[in-house]
Design a protein around this motif. Structure first.
Motif, mmCIF file in Angstrom:
data_model
loop_
_atom_site.group_PDB
_atom_site.id
_atom_site.type_symbol
_atom_site.label_atom_id
_atom_site.label_comp_id
_atom_site.label_asym_id
_atom_site.label_seq_id
_atom_site.Cartn_x
_atom_site.Cartn_y
_atom_site.Cartn_z
ATOM 1 N N PRO A 168 0.839 -1.202 0.000
ATOM 2 C CA PRO A 168 0.000 0.000 0.000
ATOM 3 C C PRO A 168 0.876 1.256 0.000
ATOM 4 C CG PRO A 168 -0.588 -1.466 1.822
ATOM 5 C CD PRO A 168 0.683 -1.971 1.247
ATOM 6 N N SER A 169 0.329 2.356 -0.484
ATOM 7 C CA SER A 169 1.056 3.621 -0.338
ATOM 8 C C SER A 169 0.661 4.264 0.985
ATOM 9 C CB SER A 169 0.732 4.553 -1.510
ATOM 10 O OG SER A 169 -0.652 4.669 -1.659
ATOM 11 N N TYR A 170 1.604 5.022 1.543
ATOM 12 C CA TYR A 170 1.381 5.616 2.870
ATOM 13 C C TYR A 170 1.577 7.129 2.784
ATOM 14 C CZ TYR A 170 1.303 0.896 4.664
ATOM 15 O OH TYR A 170 0.959 -0.406 4.904
ATOM 16 N N ARG A 171 0.837 7.751 1.853
ATOM 17 C CA ARG A 171 1.017 9.177 1.597
ATOM 18 C C ARG A 171 0.765 10.046 2.819
ATOM 19 N NH1 ARG A 171 0.831 8.864 -4.092
ATOM 20 N NH2 ARG A 171 -0.726 7.317 -4.642
ATOM 21 N N TRP A 172 -0.181 9.622 3.650
ATOM 22 C CA TRP A 172 -0.579 10.489 4.758
ATOM 23 C C TRP A 172 0.513 10.667 5.812
ATOM 24 C CZ3 TRP A 172 -2.451 5.637 3.772
ATOM 25 C CH2 TRP A 172 -2.162 4.652 4.707
ATOM 26 N N LEU A 173 1.510 9.786 5.804
ATOM 27 C CA LEU A 173 2.567 9.897 6.815
ATOM 28 C C LEU A 173 3.322 11.218 6.684
ATOM 29 C CD1 LEU A 173 4.087 6.303 6.759
ATOM 30 C CD2 LEU A 173 2.480 7.269 8.404
ATOM 31 N N GLY A 174 3.495 11.675 5.442
ATOM 32 C CA GLY A 174 4.264 12.895 5.213
ATOM 33 C C GLY A 174 3.538 14.154 5.635
ATOM 34 N N THR A 175 2.218 14.070 5.793
ATOM 35 C CA THR A 175 1.464 15.269 6.188
ATOM 36 C C THR A 175 1.015 15.201 7.648
ATOM 37 O OG1 THR A 175 -0.480 14.219 5.234
ATOM 38 C CG2 THR A 175 0.639 15.854 3.881
ATOM 39 N N ASN A 176 0.997 13.993 8.241
ATOM 40 C CA ASN A 176 0.613 13.885 9.655
ATOM 41 C C ASN A 176 1.740 14.396 10.544
ATOM 42 O OD1 ASN A 176 -1.753 12.703 9.003
ATOM 43 N ND2 ASN A 176 -1.349 10.745 10.013
ATOM 44 N N PRO A 177 1.494 15.421 11.359
ATOM 45 C CA PRO A 177 2.546 15.824 12.292
ATOM 46 C C PRO A 177 2.732 14.762 13.373
ATOM 47 C CG PRO A 177 0.535 17.075 12.690
ATOM 48 C CD PRO A 177 0.278 16.221 11.487
ATOM 49 N N LEU A 178 3.973 14.577 13.812
ATOM 50 C CA LEU A 178 4.233 13.606 14.875
ATOM 51 C C LEU A 178 3.810 14.196 16.216
ATOM 52 C CD1 LEU A 178 5.556 10.807 15.376
ATOM 53 C CD2 LEU A 178 7.646 12.041 15.949
ATOM 54 N N LYS A 179 3.138 13.366 17.042
ATOM 55 C CA LYS A 179 2.705 13.857 18.364
ATOM 56 C C LYS A 179 3.893 13.853 19.313
ATOM 57 C CE LYS A 179 -2.188 12.607 18.827
ATOM 58 N NZ LYS A 179 -3.080 11.638 19.502
ATOM 59 N N LEU A 180 4.634 14.942 19.331
ATOM 60 C CA LEU A 180 5.840 14.993 20.158
ATOM 61 C C LEU A 180 5.519 14.954 21.645
ATOM 62 C CD1 LEU A 180 7.808 17.710 18.157
ATOM 63 C CD2 LEU A 180 8.299 15.279 18.258
ATOM 64 N N PHE A 219 14.809 13.480 7.592
ATOM 65 C CA PHE A 219 14.450 12.207 6.984
ATOM 66 C C PHE A 219 13.453 12.356 5.848
ATOM 67 C CE2 PHE A 219 16.018 11.060 11.179
ATOM 68 C CZ PHE A 219 16.896 10.045 10.856
ATOM 69 N N ASP A 220 12.417 13.178 6.039
ATOM 70 C CA ASP A 220 11.428 13.307 4.966
ATOM 71 C C ASP A 220 11.778 14.443 4.006
ATOM 72 O OD1 ASP A 220 10.858 15.529 6.445
ATOM 73 O OD2 ASP A 220 8.724 15.095 6.718
ATOM 74 N N GLY A 221 12.954 15.036 4.181
ATOM 75 C CA GLY A 221 13.403 16.075 3.264
ATOM 76 C C GLY A 221 12.915 17.465 3.624
ATOM 77 N N VAL A 222 12.101 17.565 4.663
ATOM 78 C CA VAL A 222 11.540 18.858 5.054
ATOM 79 C C VAL A 222 11.934 19.116 6.502
ATOM 80 C CG1 VAL A 222 9.426 20.206 5.302
ATOM 81 C CG2 VAL A 222 9.568 18.425 3.561
ATOM 82 N N THR A 223 12.420 20.296 6.821
ATOM 83 C CA THR A 223 12.843 20.560 8.194
ATOM 84 C C THR A 223 11.915 21.519 8.920
ATOM 85 O OG1 THR A 223 14.310 22.259 7.360
ATOM 86 C CG2 THR A 223 15.294 20.121 7.822
ATOM 87 N N THR A 224 10.829 21.932 8.263
ATOM 88 C CA THR A 224 9.963 22.902 8.930
ATOM 89 C C THR A 224 9.098 22.251 10.003
ATOM 90 O OG1 THR A 224 8.517 22.600 7.040
ATOM 91 C CG2 THR A 224 9.825 24.622 7.120
ATOM 92 N N ASN A 225 8.817 20.968 9.875
ATOM 93 C CA ASN A 225 8.060 20.300 10.930
ATOM 94 C C ASN A 225 8.460 18.826 10.999
ATOM 95 O OD1 ASN A 225 6.980 19.572 8.517
ATOM 96 N ND2 ASN A 225 4.848 19.657 9.196
ATOM 97 N N VAL A 226 8.129 18.179 12.122
ATOM 98 C CA VAL A 226 8.458 16.762 12.289
ATOM 99 C C VAL A 226 7.205 15.949 11.997
ATOM 100 C CG1 VAL A 226 9.356 15.014 13.844
ATOM 101 C CG2 VAL A 226 10.147 17.361 14.024
ATOM 102 N N THR A 227 7.282 15.086 10.997
ATOM 103 C CA THR A 227 6.101 14.316 10.592
ATOM 104 C C THR A 227 6.270 12.845 10.952
ATOM 105 O OG1 THR A 227 7.051 13.806 8.445
ATOM 106 C CG2 THR A 227 5.751 15.833 8.605
#
Lengths: 250, 552
Positions: A140-152, A208-216
Motif C-alpha cells: 500500500p502507499s502511505y502518503r498520509w505519513l508525510g502530512t501527519n505531524p508527529l505527536k511529540l 528524513f522526509d526532506g523537510v525541516t519545517t516540521n516533524v512528521t
C-alpha cells in the motif's frame, strides 16, 4: 483401570478443571521460564544502543500500520537468507523490543537489516507510492505519513512506559524526549546536539522526509527503518563470514 | 430478554449505567486519543442496550415455569451475531486478499490499508464468528448434555453482549490504528481487561451450570468447552500483560521483550489455534455430529486419549513458529517434537468422528448438514497432519514466511472451523426455533458446495504459491549465486493471489446463503407438534446419539 479413574474424574467439575490446568501448564512453564534464567539465551554485547525517541515513535507507527503483517525482522540461520538479507539475527538485537516484530509472513522482504541500505529519499518515495520505485510492488502507499505531524508531546510518556517494562532510559532521556525527536529530524537545530550526546555518535541526525519545517510521521518511520540492524555490530562480528555493515554515509 | 424479572432488569440496568459512566470517563480522559472514540462507542453501546432492556420492562412479568425449561433466548441472539460476524469477517478477508492482487483497492485511505484490515479480518472471523459460535453452541450443549437450565438469567446476556463489545472495540480499533501487533491478540489493554471480566463471568456461569447437571458424568463436549474457557483465559492474561502510556492513552507496551516475547507470543498464538479454534470446535463435533447422525460416538477411550493428548501436547508446540530464529535451539526442538506427537491425539479425534459415521454414510450422502460435519472432520485430519509436517525443521525452512502457512491456516479455518460451525448451526437452528427442518435443504446443499469449492481453490492456490515462492527464494545458479530477486518471487505470486481471492469470495457467498436460509427458517411459523420436544430438562430422558456411554 485408567478408564475407571477417568470415569471418576469426569463426575467432578472441579477435579476435571484442576486436571486441565495441570496438564496445560507444563509446556509453557518448561519452555518459557528458562528463557529468563539461562544466561546465554540473549548474547551480551557492549555496543547495544537504545532507540531514540524519534525511532521509537517510528516503530510505533510501523506497529500501527501493521507493517509486521508482511515484513519479517528475523533473518534465519539459512544460507540463502544470509546471502539475501545479511548476517542472521541475534537475540540481543531485539533485546529492547517491546513487542518483538519478528513477523511470520514475507509478502515483502525481510527488514531486519534494511537500515542504511537505501537513502532516506528512496524510503520517502517508496512509502509515498511503492510503485514509483518498484513497479511490481503490491505494497500500500502511505502518503498520509508525510502530512501527519508527529505527536511529540506523547514521547516522554512513551519512554517512561518503555522504562517501566525494562528498557533503561534515563530520566534525562525521558525529560528531553520531545526535544530529541525534533533535533534528530531537524539537523543543525539547537536540539540536534543533545541526540548524539544521549544516544551515541552513531545516531543519524537527518531531515528524513526532506523537510525541516516540521516533524512528521514520515520522519519517524524513516528514522526507524534506517536504524534497523544498526543498534549493535554484534551480528557482523558473530558470523562465520563477516561482511561489511551498511554504512549510511556511503 | 423477555424472561428477565424486574429485579434482574434493574441489576442489568445498573451494570449498563456503570459501564456507560466508564465510557464517559474514557471519552473525557482520552479526548483526541483513540481511547476517547472508544469511550464514546462504549457509551452508545450501553445506552442502546439500556433502551432495549427498559423498553421491555413494562410487559407481563415472566412466569415461574420458565425456570423448568432450557434458556434458549441468548442462544437465538448468539446465532444472529455469529452470522453477522461471519459475513463481516469473511468480507474483510476477501477485500484484503484482493488488495494483495490489486493494491489500489485500499483507495489510498489509511483505515483500509492492508496492514490495518488484516487484523480486522483475523479478529472478525476468529473472535467475532468463531467466538460467538463457541459461546452460542456452548450454551446449547451444556444445557442439553447436563439436562439443566443455564445457572443464571442475566449473566448469559452479559457474556454474549460483553464479548461482542470486546469484538467491536478491538476491530474498530484496528481500522483506527490501535494494535499491540501481537498476532491474534492485537486488541489493546483496555479491551483486554474487559475481555478478562467477561471471560471470568463466562467461566463461573459454565461451572455453575455444570454443577446443576442431572447427568452424573460430564459429557465429552463439555470437557472441550471447559478446556477452551480455562486455557484461553491463561493464554490471554499472560500474553497481554502490558504497561499503557497512561490511562488516557490507547497505546501500551508489552512487558515481554525480544526473544522471550516471541516465545510468549507463539505459545499464545499456537494455543489460540489449539484452544480457541480446535478445542471448542471439537466440542461442537462431539455433540452435533453424533446427534445429527443419530449414532453414538465410536469410542469413549479414543475421546479420553485425544482430549488429554491435545490438552497436554499442544502447549509445547508454539515454538515451531520460530525455527531457525534467535530462539534457543532446545526450545525449537521441543516444539518440533511435541508438534509431531500431536498428530496422535489429533487423528484420534478425527478418526473417532469419522468412525462414528459408520452405519450412517447414507445420511452423509443425503444430508448436506451432516456432510458439512464429515468434511470438517476430514479437513481437521488433513490440517493437523499438515501442521505436524510443517513443524519439522527442514520442512519449516521452506514453508515458513510463505503462503503455505496461510494455506494451512485456511485449510483449518475454512475446512474445519467454519464447516463444523455451519453444520452445527444447521442442526441447532431448527432445534432452538422448534422447526421441523431448515427452510431450504437445497440452499444448504448449495452452501456446502460453495464452501467446499471455495476452500479447495483457496488452499490449492496457497499451497502452490507458498511452495513456489519458498523454492524460488533458495534457488541457486550453477555459479552459486541466488537466481531470483525478491520482486521476481512476488511477481510469480499474482495469479495465485487472484485465485485465492476468488476462493474466498465463493466461501463468503456461501455464508450469505446460510444467513438467508437461517433467517427464512426463523421467519416461518413453528410446527405445533414440536413445541415440547427438546425444550426442558425433564423431557429429554436420553440425549440420543450423544450419550457419554462407550459404544463397545
Amino acid at each position: 483401570m485408567p478408564e475407571l479413574m477417568h470415569r471418576k474424574l469426569e463426575r467432578s467439575a472441579t477435579g476435571f478443571m484442576l486436571a486441565i490446568i495441570a496438564a496445560a501448564s507444563v509446556g509453557g512453564i518448561v519452555e518459557i521460564a528458562p528463557l529468563f534464567t539461562i544466561d546465554d539465551t540473549v548474547e551480551t554485547v557492549s555496543d547495544m544502543r537504545l532507540y531514540t525517541p524519534l525511532e521509537l515513535a517510528g516503530r510505533d507507527i510501523y506497529v500501527r500500520e501493521g507493517c509486521y503483517a508482511c515484513h519479517s525482522q528475523m533473518i534465519r540461520t539459512l544460507r540463502d537468507e544470509v546471502e539475501r538479507y545479511g548476517p542472521y539475527s541475534l537475540a540481543v538485537e531485539s533485546k529492547y523490543d517491546h513487542p518483538m516484530l519478528w513477523g511470520s509472513k514475507r509478502t515483502g522482504p525481510d527488514l531486519a537489516r534494511i537500515g542504511g541500505k537505501y537513502s532516506d529519499f528512496w524510503h520517502v518515495a517508496h512509502l509515498n507510492n511503492p510503485r514509483d520505485v518498484v513497479p511490481e510492488s503490491n505494497m500500500p502507499s502511505y502518503r498520509w505519513l508525510g502530512t501527519n505531524p508527529l505527536k511529540l508531546a506523547d514521547l516522554p510518556l512513551a519512554l517512561r512506559a518503555q522504562r517501566a517494562v525494562g528498557v533503561p532510559y534515563t530520566d534525562e532521556m525521558i525529560e528531553n524526549a520531545a526535544r530529541d525527536a525534533y533535533g534528530q529530524a531537524v539537523p543543525d537545530s539547537e536540539q540536534s546536539s543533545g541526540v548524539t550526546e544521549r544516544y551515541g555518535e552513531a545516531t543519524q541526525v537527518s531531515a528524513f522526509d526532506g523537510v525541516t519545517t516540521n516533524v512528521t510521521e514520515m520522519d519517524a518511520l524513516v528514522a526507524y527503518l534506517q536504524v534497523l540492524g544498526q543498534l549493535t555490530r554484534a551480528a557482523y562480528e558473530n558470523t562465520a563470514a563477516p561482511e561489511q555493515m551498511p554504512d549510511p554515509d556511503n | 430478554m423477555g424472561q428477565l424479572t424486574t429485579g434482574e432488569r434493574d441489576f442489568g440496568a445498573i451494570i449498563l449505567i456503570v459501564l456507560a459512566i466508564i465510557g464517559i470517563a474514557m471519552a473525557a480522559a482520552g479526548r483526541s486519543d483513540v481511547l476517547g472514540i472508544h469511550g464514546a462507542m462504549v457509551l452508545v453501546y450501553c445506552l442502546a442496550l439500556l433502551f432495549l432492556l427498559l423498553s421491555g420492562a413494562f410487559g407481563t412479568p415472566p412466569s415461574a415455569a420458565r425456570l423448568t425449561r432450557y434458556y434458549d433466548d441468548p442462544i437465538k441472539v448468539g446465532v444472529g451475531l455469529t452470522l453477522f460476524w461471519a459475513i463481516f469477517g469473511m468480507f474483510i478477508g476477501v477485500w484484503a486478499a484482493a488488495q494483495l492482487a490489486w493494491p489500489s483497492l485500499n483507495f489510498d485511505t489509511s483505515w483500509a490499508s492492508f496492514g490495518r484490515i488484516r487484523p480486522a479480518h483475523t479478529s472478525g472471523v476468529i473472535f467475532g464468528f468463531g467466538g460467538n459460535a463457541l459461546i452460542t453452541t456452548s450454551f446449547h450443549v451444556v444445557q442439553r448434555t447436563s439436562r439443566a437450565r443455564l445457572a443464571d438469567q442475566l449473566s448469559p446476556w452479559f457474556v454474549l453482549l460483553g464479548f461482542n463489545l470486546f469484538c467491536l472495540i478491538a476491530i474498530s480499533g484496528y481500522f483506527l490504528g490501535v494494535t499491540q501487533s501481537k498476532e491474534y491478540a492485537e486488541a489493546e489493554w483496555y479491551a483486554d481487561i474487559w475481555l478478562v471480566i467477561v471471560w471470568v463471568t463466562y467461566f463461573v456461569l459454565y461451572v455453575r451450570t455444570l454443577a446443576r447437571r442431572k447427568e452424573p458424568h460430564i459429557y465429552v463436549a463439555n470437557w472441550y468447552y471447559m478446556a477452551f474457557i480455562i486455557v484461553v483465559a491463561i493464554l490471554h492474561i499472560v500474553n497481554n500483560l502490558a504497561v499503557p502510556l497512561s490511562f488516557a492513552h490507547a497505546k501500551s507496551y508489552t512487558i515481554w521483550a525480544g526473544v522471550q516475547d516471541s516465545m510468549v507470543q507463539w505459545w499464545y498464538g499456537h494455543n489460540a489455534v489449539a484452544f480457541f479454534l480446535t478445542a471448542g470446535f471439537l466440542a461442537m463435533l462431539y455433540y452435533y455430529l453424533p446427534k445429527r447422525a443419530e449414532r453414538p460416538i465410536f469410542s469413549y477411550r479414543l475421546s479420553i486419549l485425544s482430549f488429554w493428548g491435545i490438552t497436554f501436547f499442544y502447549m509445547w508446540a508454539g515454538s515451531h513458529h520460530l525455527h531457525y530464529t534467535a530462539l534457543p535451539h532446545w526450545v525449537q526442538n521441543l516444539g518440533m517434537t511435541f508438534s509431531v506427537m500431536l498428530l496422535v491425539p489429533s487423528w484420534a479425534s478425527a478418526g473417532n468422528a469419522l468412525l462414528t459415521l459408520n452405519g450412517a454414510w447414507h445420511k452423509v450422502r443425503d444430508d448436506a448438514t451432516l456432510r458439512f460435519m464429515m468434511m470438517a472432520a476430514f479437513f481437521y485430519g488433513l490440517s493437523t497432519f499438515e501442521g505436524s509436517f510443517m513443524a519439522i525443521r527442514p520442512v519449516n525452512a521452506l514453508s515458513h514466511y510463505t503462503d503455505w502457512t496461510v494455506g494451512h491456516v485456511h485449510a483449518g479455518a475454512l475446512g474445519w472451523v467454519a464447516m463444523i460451525t455451519f453444520g452445527s448451526l444447521y442442526t441447532l437452528v431448527p432445534a432452538i426455533w422448534k422447526r421441523e427442518r431448515m427452510h431450504s435443504a437445497i440452499l444448504v446443499e448449495v452452501h456446502f458446495w460453495l464452501a467446499l469449492a471455495g476452500t479447495l481453490i483457496y488452499v490449492f492456490a496457497m499451497w502452490n504459491s507458498g511452495i513456489i515462492q519458498g523454492l524460488m527464494w533458495r534457488t541457486y545458479s550453477p555459479d552459486n549465486t541466488l537466481v531470483y530477486s525478491f520482486v521476481d518471487t512476488l511477481l510469480a505470486m499474482y495469479p495465485y493471489y487472484i485465485a485465492r481471492a476468488f476462493g474466498g469470495l465463493l466461501f463468503l457467498i456461501g455464508a450469505i446463503v446460510a444467513a438467508y436460509n437461517i433467517w427464512m427458517t426463523v421467519r416461518t411459523p413453528a410446527a405445533a407438534t414440536l413445541a415440547l420436544d427438546d425444550d426442558s430438562p425433564g423431557d429429554e430422558r436420553q440425549i440420543s446419539g450423544a450419550t457419554p456411554t462407550p459404544a463397545e
